[in-house]
Design an enzyme around this catalytic site. Structure first.
Site, PDB file in Angstrom:
ATOM      1  CB  SER A 137       7.146  -4.964   4.400  1.00  0.00           C
ATOM      2  OG  SER A 137       8.520  -4.088   4.606  1.00  0.00           O
TER       3      SER A 137
ATOM      4  NE  ARG B  36      18.836  -7.831   7.054  1.00  0.00           N
ATOM      5  CZ  ARG B  36      17.457  -8.474   6.679  1.00  0.00           C
ATOM      6  NH1 ARG B  36      16.978  -7.286   5.976  1.00  0.00           N
ATOM      7  NH2 ARG B  36      16.971  -9.480   7.005  1.00  0.00           N
TER       8      ARG B  36
ATOM      9  CG  ASP C  15       5.288  -2.415  11.771  1.00  0.00           C
ATOM     10  OD1 ASP C  15       6.586  -1.868  11.965  1.00  0.00           O
ATOM     11  OD2 ASP C  15       5.217  -2.866  10.815  1.00  0.00           O
TER      12      ASP C  15
ATOM     13  CG  HIS D 124       8.156  -4.315   9.725  1.00  0.00           C
ATOM     14  ND1 HIS D 124       6.933  -4.095   9.151  1.00  0.00           N
ATOM     15  CD2 HIS D 124       8.770  -4.546   8.836  1.00  0.00           C
ATOM     16  CE1 HIS D 124       6.821  -3.947   7.887  1.00  0.00           C
ATOM     17  NE2 HIS D 124       8.058  -4.458   7.475  1.00  0.00           N
ATOM     18  CG  ASP D 125      11.293  -8.797  10.879  1.00  0.00           C
ATOM     19  OD1 ASP D 125      10.675  -8.255   9.867  1.00  0.00           O
ATOM     20  OD2 ASP D 125      12.648  -9.265  11.141  1.00  0.00           O
TER      21      ASP D 125
END
Length: 379
Positions: A156, A228, A321, A351-352
């Site tokens: 990232s 967030r 992602d 993505h995580d």
């Protein structure tokens, strides 16, 4: 809840170490007059000095990659299944260094840090670029006596710095692993970031970035939490959110009467967690750094810059992602000489996936590291 979740002078340093690297000229002009980087290390540098590995964290990560020997806490670090004794990046064989990024909030110089007048930098903190962050990390390597890295690895935002290391200091990098990242911020990524920055700046408790003397409970927690929530939605995949939550209400709450759906509760939870442990000023500073990321700036473009990379290169993408799309990894692999095909992590987590799919990531990175950096005994 404190006004900021930043680590501050007087707090328990834990396993952090600190390096004072002096003044740092900045790419956008001016300089930071005094820079400190917090970092952690594991293992020992060998006699040849060829077993050093640099691990670079993502936006809200920190230097605590994995647990330390004898650590009695239950905090195994953000990549504890990849880095550690007997892991893919084996700390009994490699000397692993992980800095908290310049602009961060866990001991490195950032908006919450004291300026020369003794008060927090706050709104006066300058604009940083990825190149500034890597320049600071080069100074850290010098202080640690590390002439070359056997591997520089990051995912990232950390992957941005990996690429800059390979272009800025090719003589100091033997191999790189870039995971779920890109070579240049896209318009869509800038758009997502713009919304997050707006969420923080519109919080009345942001106070233009000068909120560090606010009483507990009066920091820009709402804005940081909303930022967030926006970001976290891009970190996960639509398929995962649908499978986990669908249209289920949160326990006994009734959405038709003002209650939340389960997915809303999930985002609220992640917002609250971040507000406790992170700093809104650092979130703004680092997000601004991410949107200016462009390895090709003043180098003839992305392909021309990546063509300069001499390090052995592993490029890893997460197939689901939707923040750093796999096409962006393919672009890196196509431009770096000898990079080879992109290695894919198969995941429903978006993505995580680089944080969740430990086995896949460890297998890819471990195999690559063993191929490019056979180890010798430590000093």
């Amino acid at each position: 809840m404190p006004a900021s979740g930043a680590w501050r002078e007087g707090d328990d340093p834990g396993p952090r170490r600190f390096a004072d690297i002096g003044a740092l000229p900045l790419e956008a002009g001016g300089r930071l007059p005094h820079v400190r980087l917090a970092y952690e290390t594991w293992g020992e540098l060998n006699e040849a000095g060829d077993n050093a590995v640099l691990v670079l964290h993502a936006l809200t990560g920190d230097a605590h990659v994995t647990a330390h020997p004898g650590d009695q806490s239950d905090d195994e670090g953000w990549w504890g299944q990849v880095v550690g004794p007997g892991r893919a990046i084996d700390t009994t064989k490699y000397f692993v260094v992980a800095p908290n990024v310049l602009g961060g909030c866990q001991g490195s110089t950032g908006p919450s840090s004291p300026a020369p007048d003794g008060s927090p930098w706050g709104s006066r903190f300058p604009v940083l670029t990825v190149r500034d962050q890597v320049a600071a990390e080069i100074e850290l390597a010098d202080l640690l006596g590390i002439e070359r890295w056997a591997l520089v690895v990051g995912a990232s935002m950390g992957g941005h710095r990996v690429l800059e290391w390979a272009v800025m200091a090719p003589e100091r990098v033997d191999a790189i692993a870039v995971v779920a990242t890109n070579a240049q911020a896209s318009a869509e990524q800038v758009a997502w970031a713009h919304s997050q920055l707006g969420a923080i700046r519109l919080d009345p408790n942001w106070r233009g970035g000068d909120y560090y003397d606010a009483a507990p409970g009066h920091g820009p927690h709402a804005g940081l939490g909303l930022a967030r929530q926006i970001a976290h939605t891009t970190y996960r995949s639509p398929a995962e959110l649908e499978e986990r939550f669908g249209r289920l209400p949160q326990h006994a709450e009734e959405p038709l009467s003002g209650g939340r759906y389960a997915v809303q509760s999930y985002l609220d939870h992640h917002a609250s967690k971040l507000a406790v442990r992170f700093d809104a000023g650092s979130y703004v500073a680092l997000t601004q750094t991410m949107i200016t990321h462009d390895v090709g700036r003043d180098r003839g473009g992305v392909e021309a810059a990546l063509a300069q990379v001499r390090a052995a290169t592993l490029v890893v993408a997460v197939d689901s992602d939707r923040l750093f799309f796999p096409d962006e990894s393919e672009r890196i692999a196509a431009a770096v000489p000898g990079a080879g095909p992109v290695a894919y992590v198969r995941s429903d987590h978006g993505h995580d996936g680089f944080l969740v799919e430990h086995d896949q990531v460890a297998a890819l990175v471990g195999r690559f590291l063993r191929s490019v950096a056979p180890v010798r005994p430590a000093r």
